[in-house]
Design a protein around this motif. Structure first.
Motif, PDB file in Angstrom:
ATOM      1  N   ASN A 164      30.441 -14.596  -9.655  1.00 35.59           N
ATOM      2  CA  ASN A 164      30.210 -15.843  -9.390  1.00 35.59           C
ATOM      3  C   ASN A 164      31.354 -16.621  -8.710  1.00 35.59           C
ATOM      4  OD1 ASN A 164      27.556 -15.490 -10.325  1.00 35.59           O
ATOM      5  ND2 ASN A 164      28.142 -16.789 -12.257  1.00 35.59           N
ATOM      6  N   ILE A 165      31.189 -17.568  -7.863  1.00 35.03           N
ATOM      7  CA  ILE A 165      32.129 -18.250  -7.363  1.00 35.03           C
ATOM      8  C   ILE A 165      32.060 -19.989  -7.378  1.00 35.03           C
ATOM      9  CG2 ILE A 165      32.983 -19.108  -5.125  1.00 35.03           C
ATOM     10  CD1 ILE A 165      32.101 -16.166  -3.968  1.00 35.03           C
ATOM     11  N   SER A 166      33.032 -20.690  -7.798  1.00 30.61           N
ATOM     12  CA  SER A 166      32.806 -22.163  -7.965  1.00 30.61           C
ATOM     13  C   SER A 166      32.923 -22.643  -6.949  1.00 30.61           C
ATOM     14  CB  SER A 166      34.026 -22.687  -8.873  1.00 30.61           C
ATOM     15  OG  SER A 166      33.687 -23.957  -9.123  1.00 30.61           O
ATOM     16  N   ALA A 167      31.874 -23.609  -6.538  1.00 27.70           N
ATOM     17  CA  ALA A 167      31.637 -24.486  -5.472  1.00 27.70           C
ATOM     18  C   ALA A 167      32.039 -25.808  -5.891  1.00 27.70           C
ATOM     19  CB  ALA A 167      30.061 -24.570  -4.855  1.00 27.70           C
ATOM     20  N   GLY A 168      32.626 -25.826  -6.903  1.00 22.64           N
ATOM     21  CA  GLY A 168      33.019 -27.338  -7.195  1.00 22.64           C
ATOM     22  C   GLY A 168      32.367 -28.231  -8.273  1.00 22.64           C
ATOM     23  N   VAL A 169      32.839 -29.230  -8.660  1.00 25.21           N
ATOM     24  CA  VAL A 169      32.108 -29.927  -9.743  1.00 25.21           C
ATOM     25  C   VAL A 169      31.577 -31.109  -8.822  1.00 25.21           C
ATOM     26  CG1 VAL A 169      32.510 -31.853 -11.722  1.00 25.21           C
ATOM     27  CG2 VAL A 169      33.873 -29.689 -11.486  1.00 25.21           C
ATOM     28  N   LEU A 170      30.183 -31.443  -9.256  1.00 25.02           N
ATOM     29  CA  LEU A 170      29.420 -32.460  -8.703  1.00 25.02           C
ATOM     30  C   LEU A 170      30.099 -34.010  -8.536  1.00 25.02           C
ATOM     31  CD1 LEU A 170      25.943 -31.459 -10.059  1.00 25.02           C
ATOM     32  CD2 LEU A 170      27.046 -30.646  -8.160  1.00 25.02           C
ATOM     33  N   ASN A 171      29.837 -34.525  -7.900  1.00 27.83           N
ATOM     34  CA  ASN A 171      30.597 -35.998  -7.957  1.00 27.83           C
ATOM     35  C   ASN A 171      29.907 -36.798  -8.856  1.00 27.83           C
ATOM     36  OD1 ASN A 171      31.990 -35.242  -5.577  1.00 27.83           O
ATOM     37  ND2 ASN A 171      30.618 -36.380  -4.080  1.00 27.83           N
ATOM     38  N   SER A 172      28.799 -36.838  -9.203  1.00 26.19           N
ATOM     39  CA  SER A 172      28.217 -37.379 -10.161  1.00 26.19           C
ATOM     40  C   SER A 172      28.203 -36.793 -11.603  1.00 26.19           C
ATOM     41  CB  SER A 172      26.561 -37.424  -9.978  1.00 26.19           C
ATOM     42  OG  SER A 172      25.995 -36.133 -10.080  1.00 26.19           O
ATOM     43  N   SER A 173      29.187 -35.831 -11.923  1.00 26.01           N
ATOM     44  CA  SER A 173      29.303 -35.458 -13.190  1.00 26.01           C
ATOM     45  C   SER A 173      29.922 -36.402 -14.197  1.00 26.01           C
ATOM     46  CB  SER A 173      30.327 -34.286 -13.171  1.00 26.01           C
ATOM     47  OG  SER A 173      29.429 -33.219 -12.543  1.00 26.01           O
ATOM     48  N   ASP A 174      29.798 -36.505 -15.470  1.00 20.62           N
ATOM     49  CA  ASP A 174      30.584 -37.061 -16.228  1.00 20.62           C
ATOM     50  C   ASP A 174      32.082 -36.496 -16.609  1.00 20.62           C
ATOM     51  OD1 ASP A 174      31.498 -38.132 -18.765  1.00 20.62           O
ATOM     52  OD2 ASP A 174      29.635 -38.711 -19.649  1.00 20.62           O
ATOM     53  N   SER A 175      32.752 -37.399 -16.388  1.00 21.82           N
ATOM     54  CA  SER A 175      34.289 -36.695 -16.532  1.00 21.82           C
ATOM     55  C   SER A 175      34.515 -35.837 -17.751  1.00 21.82           C
ATOM     56  CB  SER A 175      35.365 -37.721 -16.520  1.00 21.82           C
ATOM     57  OG  SER A 175      35.220 -38.829 -17.412  1.00 21.82           O
ATOM     58  N   GLU A 176      33.772 -36.131 -18.926  1.00 19.44           N
ATOM     59  CA  GLU A 176      34.216 -35.468 -20.165  1.00 19.44           C
ATOM     60  C   GLU A 176      33.162 -34.383 -20.350  1.00 19.44           C
ATOM     61  OE1 GLU A 176      33.294 -38.330 -23.457  1.00 19.44           O
ATOM     62  OE2 GLU A 176      35.048 -39.764 -22.845  1.00 19.44           O
ATOM     63  N   ASN A 177      32.110 -34.061 -19.213  1.00 25.95           N
ATOM     64  CA  ASN A 177      31.240 -33.051 -19.479  1.00 25.95           C
ATOM     65  C   ASN A 177      30.740 -32.732 -18.027  1.00 25.95           C
ATOM     66  OD1 ASN A 177      29.311 -31.069 -20.221  1.00 25.95           O
ATOM     67  ND2 ASN A 177      27.720 -32.297 -20.591  1.00 25.95           N
ATOM     68  N   PRO A 178      31.820 -32.122 -17.066  1.00 23.28           N
ATOM     69  CA  PRO A 178      31.547 -31.971 -15.779  1.00 23.28           C
ATOM     70  C   PRO A 178      30.582 -30.772 -15.512  1.00 23.28           C
ATOM     71  CG  PRO A 178      33.788 -30.968 -16.583  1.00 23.28           C
ATOM     72  CD  PRO A 178      33.298 -31.861 -17.675  1.00 23.28           C
ATOM     73  N   GLN A 179      29.767 -31.066 -14.676  1.00 22.16           N
ATOM     74  CA  GLN A 179      28.821 -30.147 -14.215  1.00 22.16           C
ATOM     75  C   GLN A 179      29.227 -29.259 -13.008  1.00 22.16           C
ATOM     76  OE1 GLN A 179      24.821 -31.579 -13.133  1.00 22.16           O
ATOM     77  NE2 GLN A 179      24.079 -29.507 -13.023  1.00 22.16           N
ATOM     78  N   GLU A 180      29.562 -28.176 -13.146  1.00 22.02           N
ATOM     79  CA  GLU A 180      29.896 -27.242 -12.176  1.00 22.02           C
ATOM     80  C   GLU A 180      28.818 -26.484 -11.286  1.00 22.02           C
ATOM     81  OE1 GLU A 180      33.905 -24.581 -11.488  1.00 22.02           O
ATOM     82  OE2 GLU A 180      32.598 -24.113 -13.350  1.00 22.02           O
ATOM     83  N   LYS A 181      29.127 -26.500  -9.952  1.00 20.76           N
ATOM     84  CA  LYS A 181      28.103 -25.623  -9.175  1.00 20.76           C
ATOM     85  C   LYS A 181      28.610 -24.319  -8.913  1.00 20.76           C
ATOM     86  CE  LYS A 181      25.875 -25.207  -4.816  1.00 20.76           C
ATOM     87  NZ  LYS A 181      25.401 -25.831  -3.491  1.00 20.76           N
ATOM     88  N   TYR A 198      25.242 -36.035  -3.249  1.00 19.63           N
ATOM     89  CA  TYR A 198      26.574 -36.218  -3.188  1.00 19.63           C
ATOM     90  C   TYR A 198      26.955 -37.606  -3.792  1.00 19.63           C
ATOM     91  CZ  TYR A 198      26.980 -32.197  -0.447  1.00 19.63           C
ATOM     92  OH  TYR A 198      26.915 -30.772  -0.117  1.00 19.63           O
ATOM     93  N   SER A 199      26.365 -38.276  -4.491  1.00 22.18           N
ATOM     94  CA  SER A 199      26.208 -39.443  -5.180  1.00 22.18           C
ATOM     95  C   SER A 199      27.365 -39.541  -6.268  1.00 22.18           C
ATOM     96  CB  SER A 199      24.877 -39.865  -5.876  1.00 22.18           C
ATOM     97  OG  SER A 199      24.982 -41.056  -6.476  1.00 22.18           O
ATOM     98  N   THR A 200      28.197 -40.503  -6.341  1.00 24.52           N
ATOM     99  CA  THR A 200      28.936 -40.674  -7.392  1.00 24.52           C
ATOM    100  C   THR A 200      28.485 -41.496  -8.651  1.00 24.52           C
ATOM    101  OG1 THR A 200      29.903 -42.683  -6.585  1.00 24.52           O
ATOM    102  CG2 THR A 200      31.030 -40.537  -5.895  1.00 24.52           C
ATOM    103  N   THR A 201      27.034 -41.646  -8.494  1.00 25.86           N
ATOM    104  CA  THR A 201      26.593 -42.411  -9.389  1.00 25.86           C
ATOM    105  C   THR A 201      26.115 -41.404 -10.658  1.00 25.86           C
ATOM    106  OG1 THR A 201      25.552 -43.971  -8.282  1.00 25.86           O
ATOM    107  CG2 THR A 201      24.517 -43.664 -10.504  1.00 25.86           C
ATOM    108  N   GLY A 202      26.458 -41.688 -11.905  1.00 23.10           N
ATOM    109  CA  GLY A 202      26.206 -40.699 -13.010  1.00 23.10           C
ATOM    110  C   GLY A 202      24.549 -40.537 -13.120  1.00 23.10           C
TER     111      GLY A 202
END
Length: 621
Positions: free
Chosen positions: A204-221, A338-342
């Motif tokens: 698996n390769i990380s494609a980054g953390v979603l812009n809308s992720s909660d900083s305390e619980n980041p959702q990684e793609k 790519y929304s930054t809205t949670g």
């Protein structure tokens, strides 16, 4: 004069090795090897991975164009008041060389990188007895073939070269061209040597953390690397199918499915699904139940950010711009990935009224015309009480979600809400296999993929010798049984167990299609399609040629229901039109007439223009 796309390739090469090697070091398809830039030799074992990831980055850069060229010119999309000019001109076949979705360079950039790797890779490198470079070498051959195939489908006869271009002189040299047949003739023999080669895998390769992720619980793609690869046997099947070599195509698709034990799982859609129930609440009959057997999953989950159900190959795009190449596809279809809205992926704040692409009236009508079959008793089989409900095909209602925002109610297409572009799904391969089997002269086997699935049950209750009553479910001819045990041997003694519970495709949206008691039967469905063709003024009879043509139309409809908006549609339509022209049934230009009728709604005068195949293609710049 130097061709523009050649100049772009040479510019990227002159900047140091392959063009992809110079992007941001944070790109998730990037590597840490400076050798790609400063010493582009291919004599180390690790080079294969570095170059393969670079080639895949080239596919990322053409992903949006691939989908737009394939869908805006097909019959499933419609423009609206928000649609930008370039998309509108693709849709009405007035795109010229200034169109931003018309870049042959993006394709040739990938091809030249593949050519470089193929020309310079030392395939003799070993770890013990294992030749370590072969999976990546075969992958480069497969990606090159896939990319040339897209070029020929979009541009017709195209400049063709298999050695890397590295100088202006080479670009100015007289360039040979190849059409689909020429590309197949040139590339298929070498590809065939690597039939059965497993695709490379790097975990698996990380494609980054979603812009809308909660900083305390980041959702990684995360990207499953092996699912970013194009299998040799599938692209071989495509090359053969495009050039009317139907048995070779069917064998190639089967080889892949057998070697990788890919069967169709049941992918159900519940009528109580939020988006379905919102539309069908007043139509859902009492006692409706879903038939579930064997492995299954919810169909819409195929396109979620965490699932790989049904996915063989996708082009993964980054979770944000800091991690690499991103896509505009979700936005075009009404979703702000790519929304930054949670909030959740289904939050109303992420739906865009200003979507640029809608579903066509034809797609909606096709879906609504399908019957939904259910067993009110709730059992999984054996009941003669299978009822029909006027629900249409449920795949449309979860593909085009009915949503609301700012007092507006509209539909959002969900297939790109993961920022991945599906290239091959299990369903894609089985539908193309059905297309090949049908043209081989086995429309009953092709229909089985839609109705029952090619599985052990075909031998136990469909192929029984005590009846030839097709309407009782026994529609498979003896010669087809033999073919399925020998030529394309799903049902041979060796392979039967691997395809136990191999499901059907049409049931994904309409539920209970299997067996002798479902109203979805070969004679019934084929008879309806024959009547539809006759209503268009063609001299339909009951010959095998007429049946094959009708089943081909049924398969084409199923491709729309299952694969809508994924980038395949215009290529599927033109390939099938060529099959029809090649067969000569109802006249040498029948396929062109068929295609022109499907697309006539797009613009005045378009139907007449599309009778000439040269008007199917984009201008090359």
């Amino acid at each position: 004069m130097t061709r523009k796309w050649f100049f772009c390739i040479l510019t990227s090469l002159s900047l140091g090795g392959l063009g992809w090697a110079l992007s941001s070091c944070s790109d998730f398809m990037e590597t840490d090897s400076d050798r790609q830039i400063f010493d582009p030799a291919l004599d180390q074992k690790t080079d294969s991975m570095f170059y393969t990831l670079g080639i895949l980055k080239g596919l990322q850069q053409l992903a949006d164009q691939y989908v737009m060229q394939g869908e805006m010119r097909g019959d499933l999309t419609a423009t609206n008041s928000y649609t930008e000019t370039d998309l509108r001109r693709l849709a009405d076949f007035t795109a010229d060389a200034t169109n931003k979705y018309d870049s042959a360079y993006l394709y040739y950039h990938v091809i030249n990188n593949c050519n470089y790797f193929i020309a310079h890779r030392d395939t003799s490198l070993r770890t013990g007895s294992r030749v370590v470079a072969i999976p990546e070498y075969a992958e480069a051959l497969a990606v090159r073939a896939w990319t040339y195939l897209q070029l020929a489908k979009n541009y017709g006869s195209v400049p063709f070269f298999t050695t890397p271009l590295t100088s202006i002189g080479e670009a100015n040299a007289q360039m040979e061209t190849r059409d689909l047949q020429g590309i197949c003739n040139e590339l298929a023999p070498e590809l065939a040597k690597f039939s059965g080669t497993a695709v490379p895998t790097y975990g698996n390769i990380s494609a980054g953390v979603l812009n809308s992720s909660d900083s305390e619980n980041p959702q990684e793609k995360n990207v499953v690397s092996r699912r970013a690869m194009i299998p040799v046997d599938i692209i071989l099947g495509d090359l053969y199918l495009e050039t009317h070599q139907y048995e070779l195509a069917a064998r190639s698709y089967f080889n892949y499915l057998r070697d990788n034990k890919w069967k169709l799982q049941q992918a159900y859609i519940s009528p109580t699904n939020t988006y379905v129930y919102k539309v069908l609440e007043d139509k859902i009959p009492t006692g409706l139940s879903i038939t579930v057997k064997g492995d299954y999953f919810q169909w819409e989950n195929i396109f979620s950010i965490t699932s790989t159900d049904d996915i063989i190959t996708y082009i993964p795009l980054a979770a944000n711009r800091l991690r690499g190449v991103v896509t505009e596809l979700p936005r075009y279809f009404g979703y702000d990935f790519y929304s930054t809205t949670g909030g959740s992926a289904t939050s109303n704040s992420r739906y865009l009224v200003e979507r640029q692409i809608d579903a066509s009236a034809g797609y909606k009508a096709l879906s609504d015309a399908q019957e939904y079959y259910y067993n009110p008793g709730g059992t999984t089989g054996g009941s003669t009480v299978i009822k029909t409900a006027d629900l249409g095909d449920l795949r449309r209602l979860v593909t085009m979600r009915q949503v609301s925002r700012d007092d507006s109610v509209f539909s959002v297409m969900i297939k790109f809400t993961s920022a991945n572009v599906p290239i091959y799904r299990t369903a894609t391969v089985y539908l193309r296999l059905a297309e090949a089997l049908n043209r081989m002269g086995y429309p009953d086997a092709a229909f089985a993929i839609l109705k029952d699935g090619i599985n052990d049950d075909l031998l136990t209750y469909v192929m029984r010798g005590d009846s030839t009553d097709i309407d009782a479910g026994r529609y498979i001819r003896p010669e087809t049984q033999t073919m399925l045990q020998t030529t394309v041997p799903f049902l041979s003694a060796e392979n039967r167990a691997s395809f136990e519970d191999n499901w059907s495709i049409h049931s994904r949206g309409t539920n209970y299609t299997q067996g002798a008691f479902s109203p979805y039967q070969y004679n019934t469905i084929v008879g309806r399609k024959l009547a539809e063709i006759a209503a268009n003024g063609y001299p339909v009879s009951t010959t095998m040629a007429d049946t094959i043509n009708a089943v081909e139309d049924i398969i084409c409809d199923e491709m729309a229901l299952e694969l809508a908006f994924e980038g395949n549609r215009f290529g599927d339509l033109t390939r099938i039109a060529r099959h029809k022209n090649n067969s000569g049934l109802y006249g040498a230009n029948y396929g062109s007439q068929w295609l022109a009728r499907k697309l006539a709604y797009k613009a005045a005068g378009l139907e007449q223009r599309l009778l000439d195949e040269k008007n199917w293609y984009l201008p090359m710049k």
